[in-house]
Design a protein around this motif. Structure first.
Motif, short mmCIF file in Angstrom:
data_model
loop_
_atom_site.label_atom_id
_atom_site.label_comp_id
_atom_site.label_asym_id
_atom_site.label_seq_id
_atom_site.Cartn_x
_atom_site.Cartn_y
_atom_site.Cartn_z
N UNK A 209 -83.58 -11.09 63.80
CA UNK A 209 -83.40 -12.02 62.70
C UNK A 209 -84.45 -11.80 61.61
N UNK A 210 -85.67 -11.46 62.03
CA UNK A 210 -86.72 -11.20 61.05
C UNK A 210 -86.46 -9.89 60.29
N UNK A 211 -85.86 -8.94 60.95
CA UNK A 211 -85.65 -7.62 60.35
C UNK A 211 -84.38 -7.53 59.50
N UNK A 212 -83.47 -8.51 59.62
CA UNK A 212 -82.18 -8.45 58.94
C UNK A 212 -82.07 -9.58 57.93
N UNK A 213 -81.17 -9.39 56.98
CA UNK A 213 -80.88 -10.49 56.06
C UNK A 213 -80.11 -11.57 56.82
N UNK A 214 -80.10 -12.81 56.33
CA UNK A 214 -79.33 -13.87 57.01
C UNK A 214 -77.85 -13.51 57.15
N UNK A 215 -77.29 -12.85 56.11
CA UNK A 215 -75.88 -12.47 56.16
C UNK A 215 -75.63 -11.42 57.24
N UNK A 216 -76.54 -10.43 57.32
CA UNK A 216 -76.39 -9.39 58.33
C UNK A 216 -76.48 -9.95 59.74
N UNK A 217 -77.45 -10.82 59.97
CA UNK A 217 -77.63 -11.40 61.30
C UNK A 217 -76.42 -12.27 61.67
N UNK A 218 -75.94 -13.06 60.71
CA UNK A 218 -74.79 -13.93 60.97
C UNK A 218 -73.55 -13.11 61.34
N UNK A 219 -73.38 -11.99 60.68
CA UNK A 219 -72.21 -11.15 60.94
C UNK A 219 -72.35 -10.40 62.27
N UNK A 220 -73.46 -9.71 62.46
CA UNK A 220 -73.61 -8.81 63.60
C UNK A 220 -73.88 -9.53 64.92
N UNK A 221 -74.60 -10.66 64.87
CA UNK A 221 -74.98 -11.31 66.12
C UNK A 221 -74.32 -12.67 66.34
N UNK A 225 -67.33 -14.64 60.25
CA UNK A 225 -66.41 -14.01 59.32
C UNK A 225 -66.75 -14.37 57.87
N UNK A 226 -67.57 -15.40 57.69
CA UNK A 226 -67.89 -15.86 56.34
C UNK A 226 -69.04 -15.09 55.72
N UNK A 227 -69.83 -14.42 56.54
CA UNK A 227 -70.97 -13.67 56.00
C UNK A 227 -70.48 -12.48 55.19
N UNK A 228 -71.22 -12.18 54.14
CA UNK A 228 -70.86 -11.05 53.30
C UNK A 228 -71.03 -9.73 54.04
N UNK A 229 -70.22 -8.74 53.67
CA UNK A 229 -70.30 -7.42 54.29
C UNK A 229 -71.49 -6.69 53.68
N UNK A 230 -72.46 -6.28 54.49
CA UNK A 230 -73.64 -5.59 53.94
C UNK A 230 -73.26 -4.33 53.17
N UNK A 231 -73.81 -4.21 51.98
CA UNK A 231 -73.55 -3.02 51.17
C UNK A 231 -72.23 -3.04 50.42
N UNK A 232 -71.47 -4.14 50.50
CA UNK A 232 -70.16 -4.20 49.83
C UNK A 232 -70.34 -4.25 48.31
N UNK A 233 -69.49 -3.54 47.60
CA UNK A 233 -69.57 -3.48 46.15
C UNK A 233 -68.88 -4.67 45.47
N UNK A 234 -67.73 -5.09 46.01
CA UNK A 234 -66.90 -6.03 45.26
C UNK A 234 -66.63 -7.35 46.00
N UNK A 235 -67.13 -7.50 47.22
CA UNK A 235 -66.77 -8.67 48.03
C UNK A 235 -67.15 -9.98 47.35
N UNK A 236 -68.34 -10.04 46.77
CA UNK A 236 -68.78 -11.28 46.12
C UNK A 236 -67.90 -11.64 44.93
N UNK A 237 -67.55 -10.63 44.14
CA UNK A 237 -66.69 -10.89 42.99
C UNK A 237 -65.30 -11.34 43.42
N UNK A 238 -64.80 -10.82 44.53
CA UNK A 238 -63.50 -11.25 45.02
C UNK A 238 -63.57 -12.66 45.61
N UNK A 239 -64.72 -13.02 46.20
CA UNK A 239 -64.90 -14.40 46.66
C UNK A 239 -64.84 -15.36 45.47
N UNK A 240 -65.46 -14.97 44.37
CA UNK A 240 -65.41 -15.80 43.16
C UNK A 240 -63.97 -15.92 42.66
N UNK A 241 -63.25 -14.80 42.66
CA UNK A 241 -61.85 -14.82 42.23
C UNK A 241 -61.01 -15.74 43.11
#
Length: 434
Positions: A209-221, A225-241
């Motif tokens: 948890x200390x080594x990962x972002x909150x989104x990464x830890x929530x997704x991987x461990x 399903x609500x956590x953002x995909x690490x390294x995603x280019x467009x996921x946040x913009x599509x969430x806004x849409x």
């Protein structure tokens, strides 16, 4: 129609009795709960692959069917070989008189049951086969069409079973399948976050948890399903849409031309977006993708739709001559009646930024563009495990085709009028007016 009950291994025949496999409590309980169709969401280091391989071995050993066939499908064939092949050989080694094919990656048991590894990166290789049972490991990383169009028909005549297992990657097709399984009595849906399985020590989870972002830890461990995909280019913009209501029903306007943007694969998938311009809005009304077919297949699909077309936007390499025929794909398309506009070559990074600027103006038909939207949400940077950092380049996988085609749409559309750029206005759109 009454289904044939799935064979369950008896104590006498069960390969699980071999001391090489000692299932963890959560795994042992899960082995006894499985239904015909199963979606299991599990944290990293749960032991997903070991669980799946031993379930395949147990079912195969107990089968009394004629020439039973079982499959393990990973996102990549190389991944299946690197991860699952060693386990498959290890856990079948105590079984007498087995046959192993190192070249074709299968093991055959004494009763004739065969377990083989496959990669979803070449799904057409699966066509024409049958399965008595199949595992799809890390299904979130596979193309959405692998299950409904290819694997599901392979189970029909044998009443075969399926087991999906993986870690979430946002709200994509894996999430949709899990959601369906929670509402269908014929399916088992199970979720195993690290905080509830207690497989990993608390000190190890705290360090992760200390080594990962909150989104990464929530997704991987925590299997979120609500956590953002690490390294995603467009996921946040599509969430806004989605929050803005721009992923909805977007009807075709017959009075306006439809612009298409193509990513032409060579021995790979070809993706096409269909868009209409309405003032400052870009209404993306449709999406089509296929692979392993000639260009005429795509032209025939376009002709089957009621749209009146404007320009067809194609990448610059469409004008490269093919060694076998001496002609270009551009010439072939023009002979088939496609009025094409060839785009100039541009830097990939510039194209990604152009898409980011484009998405706030876009409305997507959520149903017709579902596969393309799944790809856009998962389009992401590659990860360098040795350097423990993200690459500056995108990961090339099944998501690349839809993302590249959208880059070509962004590059080929006319620029906005200058007053709109200086003073952007909120977009108001009432689908009931159309």
């Amino acid at each position: 129609m009454q289904q044939t009950p799935l064979p369950r291994p008896t104590k006498k025949r069960s390969v699980r009795q071999v001391h090489l496999y000692a299932p963890r409590p959560a795994q042992a309980e899960l082995h006894g709960k499985l239904k015909r169709f199963n979606v299991l969401v599990a944290h990293r280091r749960f032991g997903k692959t070991v669980f799946c391989i031993n379930e395949l071995i147990a079912r195969a050993a107990a089968s009394k069917a004629r020439e039973p066939r079982y499959g393990y499908v990973a996102p990549l064939l190389t991944q299946a070989k690197d991860i699952a092949w060693t386990y498959l050989k290890r856990f079948t080694a105590p079984i007498p008189k087995i046959t192993v094919s190192e070249t074709e990656l299968w093991v055959e048991l004494p009763n004739g049951a065969r377990i083989r590894l496959y990669g979803a990166d070449n799904p057409d290789r699966l066509r024409g086969l049958y399965f008595d049972g199949v595992v799809l490991d890390e299904y979130a990383q596979m193309s959405p069409h692998v299950w409904p169009e290819i694997v599901r028909p392979m189970l029909a005549d044998r009443a075969g079973w399926a087991l999906f297992i993986g870690t979430p990657m946002g709200r994509n097709h894996f999430h949709a399948l899990y959601d369906r399984a929670t509402r269908d009595d014929d399916w088992l849906a199970a979720r195993f976050p690290a905080s509830s399985t207690r497989i990993l020590p608390e000190v190890e989870l705290a360090a992760a948890q200390r080594a990962m972002s909150p989104e990464q830890f929530a997704q991987e461990f925590e299997c979120s399903f609500s956590a953002g995909v690490p390294g995603a280019y467009y996921a946040t913009l599509l969430d806004v849409a989605e929050r803005d209501g721009r992923l909805s029903r977007v009807p075709w306007e017959p009075r306006l031309p439809v612009i298409t943007a193509w990513d032409l694969g060579i021995g790979d998938a070809t993706a096409i977006w269909f868009a209409q311009l309405v003032g400052s809005e870009i209404r993306i009304i449709d999406y089509f993708e296929a692979s392993g077919v000639a260009l005429g297949h795509y032209v025939k699909h376009l002709d089957s739709l009621p749209y009146v077309y404007g320009e067809h936007l194609l990448p610059h390499d469409v004008a490269v001559r093919e060694l076998g025929t001496g002609t270009t794909r551009l010439e072939t398309l023009r002979q088939l009646g496609v009025r094409a506009k060839v785009l100039k070559a541009s830097a990939l990074e510039d194209g990604i930024e152009a898409v980011r600027a484009l998405l706030p103006r876009c409305w997507f038909d959520a149903e017709k563009c579902a596969r393309g939207l799944d790809a856009l949400r998962l389009y992401r940077r590659g990860f360098d495990a040795k350097q423990n950092t993200f690459s500056t380049r995108p990961l090339h996988d099944w998501t690349s085709h839809a993302a590249d085609a959208l880059r070509y749409l962004a590059a080929g559309l006319p620029p906005l009028p200058k007053p709109w750029i200086e003073r952007p206005q909120p977009v108001e759109y009432d689908p009931m007016k159309w």
